[in-house]
Design a protein around this motif. Sequence first.
Motif, PDB file in Angstrom:
ATOM      1  N   GLU A  89      -6.933  -5.620  11.884  1.00 14.67           N
ATOM      2  CA  GLU A  89      -6.978  -4.855  10.421  1.00 14.67           C
ATOM      3  C   GLU A  89      -6.384  -5.896   9.322  1.00 14.67           C
ATOM      4  N   SER A 106      -3.922  -5.288   6.989  1.00 12.50           N
ATOM      5  CA  SER A 106      -2.930  -4.918   6.757  1.00 12.50           C
ATOM      6  C   SER A 106      -1.672  -6.139   6.796  1.00 12.50           C
ATOM      7  N   GLN A 141      -0.239  -7.821   3.806  1.00 11.24           N
ATOM      8  CA  GLN A 141       0.816  -7.255   3.159  1.00 11.24           C
ATOM      9  C   GLN A 141       2.148  -7.945   3.249  1.00 11.24           C
ATOM     10  N   ARG A 176     -11.968  -5.545  16.799  1.00  9.77           N
ATOM     11  CA  ARG A 176     -11.472  -4.201  17.624  1.00  9.77           C
ATOM     12  C   ARG A 176     -12.447  -4.266  18.773  1.00  9.77           C
ATOM     13  N   GLN A 189     -12.593  -5.341   6.109  1.00  6.01           N
ATOM     14  CA  GLN A 189     -11.993  -4.450   5.243  1.00  6.01           C
ATOM     15  C   GLN A 189     -11.321  -5.064   4.127  1.00  6.01           C
ATOM     16  N   GLU A 242      -7.937  -4.588   1.753  1.00  2.00           N
ATOM     17  CA  GLU A 242      -6.815  -4.005   1.912  1.00  2.00           C
ATOM     18  C   GLU A 242      -5.843  -4.039   0.601  1.00  2.00           C
ATOM     19  N   PHE A 286       2.819   2.066   8.866  1.00  2.27           N
ATOM     20  CA  PHE A 286       3.492   1.250   7.854  1.00  2.27           C
ATOM     21  C   PHE A 286       3.222   2.110   6.495  1.00  2.27           C
ATOM     22  N   THR A 287       2.998   3.241   6.285  1.00  2.98           N
ATOM     23  CA  THR A 287       3.011   3.802   5.081  1.00  2.98           C
ATOM     24  C   THR A 287       3.661   5.362   5.419  1.00  2.98           C
ATOM     25  N   ALA A 338      -4.558   5.146   3.767  1.00  2.00           N
ATOM     26  CA  ALA A 338      -3.712   4.643   2.449  1.00  2.00           C
ATOM     27  C   ALA A 338      -2.470   5.384   2.582  1.00  2.00           C
ATOM     28  N   ALA A 360      -0.342   1.234  -0.564  1.00  2.00           N
ATOM     29  CA  ALA A 360      -1.181   0.503   0.041  1.00  2.00           C
ATOM     30  C   ALA A 360      -2.542   1.142   0.702  1.00  2.00           C
ATOM     31  N   PHE A 361      -3.598   0.387   0.808  1.00  2.28           N
ATOM     32  CA  PHE A 361      -4.794   1.161   1.278  1.00  2.28           C
ATOM     33  C   PHE A 361      -5.758   0.248   1.994  1.00  2.28           C
ATOM     34  N   GLY A 362      -6.403   0.643   2.783  1.00  3.35           N
ATOM     35  CA  GLY A 362      -7.443  -0.308   3.532  1.00  3.35           C
ATOM     36  C   GLY A 362      -8.849   0.627   3.808  1.00  3.35           C
TER      37      GLY A 362
HETATM   38  N1  DAH Z   1      -5.253  -0.641   8.624  1.00  2.00           N
HETATM   39  C1  DAH Z   1      -5.458   0.721   8.764  1.00  2.00           C
HETATM   40  C2  DAH Z   1      -6.681   0.837   9.533  1.00  2.00           C
HETATM   41  O1  DAH Z   1      -7.487  -0.268   9.810  1.00  2.00           O
HETATM   42  C3  DAH Z   1      -6.107   1.382   7.421  1.00  2.00           C
HETATM   43  C4  DAH Z   1      -4.821   1.377   6.287  1.00  2.00           C
HETATM   44  C5  DAH Z   1      -4.349   2.463   6.291  1.00  2.00           C
HETATM   45  C6  DAH Z   1      -4.563   0.443   5.405  1.00  2.00           C
HETATM   46  C7  DAH Z   1      -3.084   2.743   5.454  1.00  2.00           C
HETATM   47  C8  DAH Z   1      -3.450   0.461   4.541  1.00  2.00           C
HETATM   48  C9  DAH Z   1      -2.782   1.764   4.598  1.00  2.00           C
HETATM   49  O2  DAH Z   1      -3.041  -0.212   3.758  1.00  2.00           O
HETATM   50  O3  DAH Z   1      -1.877   2.112   3.906  1.00  2.00           O
HETATM   51  O4  DAH Z   1      -7.143   1.796  10.150  1.00  2.00           O
END
Ligand code: DAH
Length: 343
Positions: free
Chosen positions: A174, A176, A179, A200, A214, A216, A256-257, A289, A311-313
């Motif tokens: 990912e 992430s 971050q 993956r 992705q 992020e 992480f969230t 996210a 955060a979000f991805g």
């Molecule tokens: N890293 C997660 C994935 O690949 C997606 C993700 C979820 C990113 C929550 C984020 C987050 O930054 O806060 O499935």
Amino acid sequence: MSKEREPATVAAVDAAALQNEALAAVAAASTPAELTELRTRYLGRKSELKQALRNVRDRESGMTLNAVRERLEEAFALREAELDRTALDRALSSDGVDVTLPGDELRVGQLHPTTQIRRLVEDAFLGLGYEIRDDREVETVEYNFDKLAFPSTHSSRSPRDTFFLSDDVVLRTETSPSQIHHLESREPPVYMVSIGRVYRRDAITATRYPIFHQFEGLAVDEGLTLADLKGTLLHVMRALYGDDRRVRFRTHYFPFTEPSIEPDVSCGICGGAGCRTCKLTGWIEMGGAGMVDPQVFANVGLDPEAWTGFAFGCGLERAAQLRHDIPDIRALWENDLRVLRQF
Ligand code: DAH
């Protein structure tokens, strides 16, 4: 010169007949070489006409012969011009370049749909004042999992889910880890988006591919709430899919969230009424996210009481599929120009 030869020579030239013969020959000449030969024959130094002219004694026959000579000179010049023009016409039509013809079309390529989406995402976030980041695809377990507070039992840590290069090095699963890298290199407040490839161990299907991209996002500041996250995602989803889109959140879990959510965007194909693409729900999943977990702040040496963050991805291929209604994700990796030229 003898008395007999003189009249005999002049008399031997029948001016009218000579002229007719020469004119007919000139008219029939079809090449410049032929014409040169005829010129020598009829007007050359040893030609009948020139010899007769040289021997002329009386004014009358001199005038007649001169008139013939002039008439022939004229005919030669005319025919020469004609032949030149014919030769030029032939050259122009056979190997000439017509600069007024339209040229061969040069196909200009275009950006891959995934790259187009990447640029849209970058533009949308640059417009919000975010910084764009690029990070390594070969990542350590520490950054891919540990510092993101993945529990030791999390299934992603298994070599069945993740490509391990050694015990503590993986192909990042990912974006992430960006971050962590970002928070270790900058003092908050920070607003950043990291875009790149992730890996993956998934079987290839219409919706999954072992390599994908992705984007992020991470915002860390004072007083951020879920509402800020929602507004930010709404802005980006509308940039990607159009102004009439809505965004909703569903609760979820990510290491992480906290809280973690999954954002959905309203289905653009049915307008939210329900169709095959949205599996009759009216909504399409967009990724993950949440609000940055206090443990993540602690892992990078920030005070979780002082800072808040979200955060979000999201997957780029998924976004491209949705934007262009591409039924099979494999089309984005096969580089078949018949497919790619459509975007
Ligand atoms: N890293 C997660 C994935 O690949 C997606 C993700 C979820 C990113 C929550 C984020 C987050 O930054 O806060 O499935």
